[in-house]
Write a protein that holds these residues in place. Structure first.
Motif, PDB file in Angstrom:
ATOM      1  N   GLU A 125       0.996  -1.668  -0.281  1.00  0.00           N
ATOM      2  CA  GLU A 125      -0.332  -0.250   0.425  1.00  0.00           C
ATOM      3  C   GLU A 125       0.658   1.157   0.032  1.00  0.00           C
ATOM      4  O   GLU A 125       0.846   2.065  -0.855  1.00  0.00           O
ATOM      5  CB  GLU A 125      -0.807   0.033   0.823  1.00  0.00           C
ATOM      6  N   ARG A 126       1.934   1.061   0.740  1.00  0.00           N
ATOM      7  CA  ARG A 126       2.757   2.289   1.078  1.00  0.00           C
ATOM      8  C   ARG A 126       3.593   2.992  -0.871  1.00  0.00           C
ATOM      9  O   ARG A 126       3.436   3.323  -0.942  1.00  0.00           O
ATOM     10  CB  ARG A 126       4.329   2.444   2.026  1.00  0.00           C
ATOM     11  N   ARG A 127       3.677   1.162  -0.936  1.00  0.00           N
ATOM     12  CA  ARG A 127       4.043   1.477  -2.399  1.00  0.00           C
ATOM     13  C   ARG A 127       3.349   2.252  -3.377  1.00  0.00           C
ATOM     14  O   ARG A 127       3.701   3.005  -4.437  1.00  0.00           O
ATOM     15  CB  ARG A 127       5.011   0.620  -2.983  1.00  0.00           C
ATOM     16  N   ASP A 128       1.890   1.641  -3.898  1.00  0.00           N
ATOM     17  CA  ASP A 128       1.217   1.975  -4.295  1.00  0.00           C
ATOM     18  C   ASP A 128       1.056   4.016  -4.182  1.00  0.00           C
ATOM     19  O   ASP A 128       0.599   5.015  -5.009  1.00  0.00           O
ATOM     20  CB  ASP A 128      -0.188   1.800  -4.319  1.00  0.00           C
ATOM     21  N   LEU A 129       0.845   4.065  -2.717  1.00  0.00           N
ATOM     22  CA  LEU A 129       0.576   5.668  -2.188  1.00  0.00           C
ATOM     23  C   LEU A 129       1.428   6.726  -2.703  1.00  0.00           C
ATOM     24  O   LEU A 129       1.786   7.473  -3.760  1.00  0.00           O
ATOM     25  CB  LEU A 129       1.110   5.893  -0.592  1.00  0.00           C
ATOM     26  N   ILE A 130       3.147   6.303  -3.247  1.00  0.00           N
ATOM     27  CA  ILE A 130       4.587   6.261  -3.292  1.00  0.00           C
ATOM     28  C   ILE A 130       3.589   6.521  -5.289  1.00  0.00           C
ATOM     29  O   ILE A 130       4.757   7.912  -5.701  1.00  0.00           O
ATOM     30  CB  ILE A 130       5.218   6.204  -2.896  1.00  0.00           C
ATOM     31  N   ALA A 131       3.275   6.117  -5.400  1.00  0.00           N
ATOM     32  CA  ALA A 131       3.681   5.687  -7.328  1.00  0.00           C
ATOM     33  C   ALA A 131       2.533   7.307  -7.733  1.00  0.00           C
ATOM     34  O   ALA A 131       2.214   7.339  -8.350  1.00  0.00           O
ATOM     35  CB  ALA A 131       3.498   4.293  -7.555  1.00  0.00           C
ATOM     36  N   GLU A 132       1.481   6.788  -6.483  1.00  0.00           N
ATOM     37  CA  GLU A 132       0.612   7.515  -7.295  1.00  0.00           C
ATOM     38  C   GLU A 132       0.775   8.816  -6.920  1.00  0.00           C
ATOM     39  O   GLU A 132       0.366   9.795  -8.232  1.00  0.00           O
ATOM     40  CB  GLU A 132      -0.925   7.262  -6.701  1.00  0.00           C
ATOM     41  N   GLN A 133       1.335   9.278  -5.732  1.00  0.00           N
ATOM     42  CA  GLN A 133       0.810  10.452  -5.574  1.00  0.00           C
ATOM     43  C   GLN A 133       2.430  11.558  -6.956  1.00  0.00           C
ATOM     44  O   GLN A 133       2.049  12.372  -7.078  1.00  0.00           O
ATOM     45  CB  GLN A 133       2.105  10.742  -4.267  1.00  0.00           C
ATOM     46  N   ALA A 134       3.969  10.298  -6.850  1.00  0.00           N
ATOM     47  CA  ALA A 134       4.623  10.941  -7.646  1.00  0.00           C
ATOM     48  C   ALA A 134       4.052  11.006  -9.129  1.00  0.00           C
ATOM     49  O   ALA A 134       4.516  12.303  -9.586  1.00  0.00           O
ATOM     50  CB  ALA A 134       5.478  10.035  -7.630  1.00  0.00           C
ATOM     51  N   ALA A 135       3.170  10.204  -9.533  1.00  0.00           N
ATOM     52  CA  ALA A 135       2.745  10.500 -11.104  1.00  0.00           C
ATOM     53  C   ALA A 135       1.587  11.258 -11.479  1.00  0.00           C
ATOM     54  O   ALA A 135       2.014  12.317 -11.964  1.00  0.00           O
ATOM     55  CB  ALA A 135       1.640   8.927 -11.086  1.00  0.00           C
ATOM     56  N   ALA A 136       1.675  11.742 -10.090  1.00  0.00           N
ATOM     57  CA  ALA A 136       0.485  13.281  -9.722  1.00  0.00           C
ATOM     58  C   ALA A 136       1.196  14.452 -10.234  1.00  0.00           C
ATOM     59  O   ALA A 136       1.301  15.550 -10.893  1.00  0.00           O
ATOM     60  CB  ALA A 136      -0.589  12.848  -8.996  1.00  0.00           C
ATOM     61  N   LEU A 137       2.361  14.446  -9.353  1.00  0.00           N
ATOM     62  CA  LEU A 137       3.032  15.301  -9.567  1.00  0.00           C
ATOM     63  C   LEU A 137       3.678  15.926 -10.393  1.00  0.00           C
ATOM     64  O   LEU A 137       3.873  16.830 -11.010  1.00  0.00           O
ATOM     65  CB  LEU A 137       4.167  15.052  -8.312  1.00  0.00           C
ATOM     66  N   ALA A 138       4.162  14.359 -10.951  1.00  0.00           N
ATOM     67  CA  ALA A 138       4.867  14.147 -11.989  1.00  0.00           C
ATOM     68  C   ALA A 138       4.156  14.964 -13.251  1.00  0.00           C
ATOM     69  O   ALA A 138       4.571  16.088 -14.281  1.00  0.00           O
ATOM     70  CB  ALA A 138       5.794  13.598 -12.497  1.00  0.00           C
ATOM     71  N   LYS A 139       2.931  14.705 -13.464  1.00  0.00           N
ATOM     72  CA  LYS A 139       2.266  15.040 -14.545  1.00  0.00           C
ATOM     73  C   LYS A 139       1.994  16.778 -14.413  1.00  0.00           C
ATOM     74  O   LYS A 139       1.412  17.410 -15.800  1.00  0.00           O
ATOM     75  CB  LYS A 139       1.126  14.374 -14.462  1.00  0.00           C
ATOM     76  N   GLU A 140       1.707  17.037 -12.651  1.00  0.00           N
ATOM     77  CA  GLU A 140       1.566  18.826 -13.029  1.00  0.00           C
ATOM     78  C   GLU A 140       2.192  19.444 -13.212  1.00  0.00           C
ATOM     79  O   GLU A 140       1.959  20.533 -13.413  1.00  0.00           O
ATOM     80  CB  GLU A 140       0.887  18.635 -11.336  1.00  0.00           C
ATOM     81  N   ALA A 141       3.041  18.091 -13.670  1.00  0.00           N
ATOM     82  CA  ALA A 141       5.000  19.671 -13.881  1.00  0.00           C
ATOM     83  C   ALA A 141       5.277  19.532 -15.315  1.00  0.00           C
ATOM     84  O   ALA A 141       6.508  19.916 -15.639  1.00  0.00           O
ATOM     85  CB  ALA A 141       5.679  18.631 -12.670  1.00  0.00           C
TER      86      ALA A 141
END
Length: 695
Positions: free
Chosen positions: A217-233
């Motif tokens: 679950e921690r892995r999935d949370l990191i991947a989801e948050q990272a993808a969202a931040l990267a997309k925004e940038a």
């Protein structure tokens, strides 16, 4: 039925140890439960940086009652035997034993009924043993504790049926960590202790205390948050599953943030930036739409700080500040390395021992130059001079400052330095790619010069270790020779190279002096054949067909070998081929049986003057034509035609078995017919050894 919940709470457990540790805890505890005759329905293990947890569902409240029985002497046995049996089993009188009838007579049996103990009394013993047996790759002692553990152990939560077990785990004489019903949350965000009553209560309260229990679950949370931040940038996080797993083991409450790389460092090679950030700081690199490295990095904080908040800005600023000296170091190495041409570093390779019996890396480079030139003859488009240059420079970056700091950049930095020195792009690319392919999922070089350098490197290694008799044995392969062999196979097969391997192996062997002069080509070809079976098996190709073709010997061209295998497969998939295989086996069985009975071999010349039936003459004639036709077709590498030639044997072979009696009364006629049957196998052996074909 009841639930068992365990948590070992300690200082931070290294991320690389967590997955193995939770599996070991699960294995040791469940094995202990089975040994104690305590059944269970399911078990699940979890790990965070500061805790190992295990929940076991469906445990009984008490062990089952058991009956133990031991067979004693026969009724009527000597008194001494009876007394010994009674003493050994605690019987006051022989009347306390049962008498049972067996096929060998009546015997005494001592039967003892053992009442099951409460599970709550057994579990502390099981847990203490499991904790004691936990294997750690590295462990430590602290304070005055005599027991070693991965990190200082603070508390143990052990609940059974919602109540704390009575027991403790001894750390030293007079000191133990007692079992309890409480734990702690996040080190900074919720450090207070709290009690729990069940796994669901434990999981939910941990969540409220800023701890995500499951690593997945921690892995999935990191991947989801990272993808969202990267997309925004407007960038994309570079895929790195291993780093994602590691970072998930470093935080209990992941918060993903993004920082910016100082523009002063963006002139460094992208691999240098990403490797420095990954190795030292556990940062994720990002890429632009065209695949180049972006000036943003993603990192994971073990804190609560929403992106855009003041706390987040402070954390980001701190990480950017920490990154600068790391990248400054990398820039220093890069600038210093480029002050000397790559070729000037080759002599320094003499200070690195490749193997005690095979010399230094400089010796290897010397061999590679000659071998790469020899291989270039078989690689279309490969120039001899470029192949030699690539082989000479391919190991030179091992003595650069950058590769000394980041060994994983070997080859990659050599490419940059070679280009800086004015080497051709083909040579520079070969320097970078000569280690490839490293595994089944690694890219295989396709550029001519890169192929020469990569093949030379792997073949030199194989030949060298074969000459000093350091071959893989069983599961042991300390020098990764199986991987090298698979690399040779992929380089040749995927690039469809017509390489005379026996000749190349001989050329490689000639570069060694002072070692065994016994040829290694034949043994190495057999080794490559076994590795080729592994590769083709994954592609659905039958291994017995490869064996059947290789059994003919003299085949050292892998592309030609595979073409022959494919032609044989197509032939056997046809009706003619399948039926001819059956006929061959029938003929071979008859010959084998008669040879054993007569104590002699059959396979001599088939005499036309003693042929009694037309089917014999017809078969002999077709066998002669098929043998000649197959030789011609094989010589022209028309393997499909060779198989078609063999297919023409089906009808005369079937007719022979339908009309002709092999074991005739006339001895000469019988011998001639057995020779004719033996000739079937000899003719088919022109294309493959049919005795090796299974099914």
């Amino acid at each position: 039925m009841a639930e068992l919940l365990i948590e070992l709470f300690s200082e931070e457990i290294p991320a690389r140890m967590q997955a193995r540790a939770d599996e070991d805890l699960k294995r040791l505890v469940t094995e202990g439960l089975k040994a104690a005759n305590l059944t269970f329905e399911s078990a699940a293990a979890y790990a965070t940086p500061r805790r190992l947890a295990l929940v076991v569902d469906g445990l009984p409240l008490q062990q089952p009652d058991l009956s133990e029985e031991k067979k004693g002497p026969k009724v009527g046995a000597p008194e001494q035997a009876v007394q010994g049996f009674m003493k050994a089993n605690g019987l006051a009188s022989i009347d306390d034993a049962e008498v049972r009838e067996t096929p060998k007579g009546d015997f005494y049996f001592a039967v003892r009924h053992v009442a099951g103990r409460p599970a709550a009394a057994v579990l502390p013993e099981v847990l203490a043993k499991a904790f004691n047996d936990l294997p750690w790759p590295k462990s430590m002692r602290w304070a005055d504790d005599s027991r070693r553990w991965v990190r200082p152990l603070h508390s143990i939560l052990a609940l059974f049926g919602g109540k704390a077990l009575e027991g403790a785990f001894e750390m030293a004489e007079g000191r133990a960590v007692a079992f309890g019903d409480s734990t702690e949350g996040h080190r900074f965000l919720a450090p207070q202790r709290f009690s729990v009553t069940s796994f669901s209560d434990y999981r939910d309260k941990l969540r409220a205390a800023k701890v995500v229990l499951a690593a997945a679950e921690r892995r999935d949370l990191i991947a989801e948050q990272a993808a969202a931040l990267a997309k925004e940038a407007g960038v994309k996080m570079k895929d790195d599953p291993a780093l994602l797993d590691e970072v998930a083991g470093l935080v209990e409450w992941p918060q993903v943030l993004m920082g910016r790389i100082d523009q002063a460092f963006m002139s460094l090679p992208g691999e240098v930036l990403s490797t420095s950030m990954r190795s030292h700081q556990k940062y994720f690199s990002t890429e632009t739409a065209d695949g180049s490295l972006a000036d943003r990095f993603i990192f994971v904080a073990n804190m609560e700080a929403e992106a855009g908040s003041g706390r987040a800005a402070t954390i980001v600023s701190g990480n950017e500040r920490v990154l600068k000296p790391r990248l400054a170091d990398a820039r220093f190495f890069y600038d210093q390395d480029r002050k000397e041409p790559l070729s000037s570093r080759v002599p320094a390779l003499g200070d690195i021992v490749f193997h005690a019996k095979l010399g230094t890396v400089a010796d290897k480079v010397s061999r590679l130059q000659s071998l790469a030139v020899a291989i270039s003859e078989f690689v279309p488009g490969a120039g001899r001079d470029e192949a030699r240059s690539a082989a000479r420079l391919c190991k030179a970056d091992l003595v650069t400052g950058m590769v000394g700091e980041f060994p994983e950049l070997q080859g990659i930095m050599g490419r940059y330095y070679a280009l800086n020195d004015g080497e051709t792009p083909a040579v520079a690319e070969a320097v970078a790619e000569h280690y490839q392919p490293l595994g089944p999922n690694d890219a295989c070089p396709s550029a001519p010069v890169s192929i020469c350098a990569a093949l030379a490197d792997k073949i030199d290694t194989l030949v060298g270790f074969w000459m000093i008799d350091e071959k893989p044995t069983g599961s042991k392969d300390p020098y990764a020779l199986r991987r090298a062999a698979l690399g040779v196979i992929r380089l040749i097969v995927e690039n469809k190279l017509r390489v005379n391997l026996a000749r190349v192996f001989a050329a490689a062997q000639s570069e060694y002096s002072g070692l065994s002069a016994a040829p290694v080509a034949e043994d190495l070809l057999a080794f490559l054949g076994e590795r080729l079976k592994v590769v083709l098996r994954d592609q659905g190709v039958r291994h017995d067909l490869i064996t059947a073709v290789m059994a003919q010997g003299g085949e050292d061209d892998l592309v030609r070998l595979l073409a022959r295998v494919e032609a044989l497969k197509s032939f056997l998939d046809s009706d003619d081929g399948a039926n001819l295989l059956v006929a061959y086996r029938r003929a071979a069985n008859i010959v084998r049986i008669e040879e054993k009975k007569d104590k002699r071999r059959y396979g001599g010349e088939v005499r036309s003057d003693i042929v009694a039936q037309p089917e014999e003459s017809t078969l002999a004639e077709h066998l002669s034509k098929a043998a000649g036709g197959a030789k011609d077709a094989l010589g022209g590498e028309n393997f499909a035609m060779a198989m078609q030639t063999m297919a023409q044997l089906r009808q005369p072979v079937d007719a022979f078995f339908d009309k002709v009696t092999v074991n005739a009364d006339d001895a000469a006629l019988r011998e001639n017919r057995l020779n004719l049957l033996s000739a079937i196998g000899a003719t088919l052996s022109e294309v493959a050894d049919f005795s090796k074909i299974e099914g």
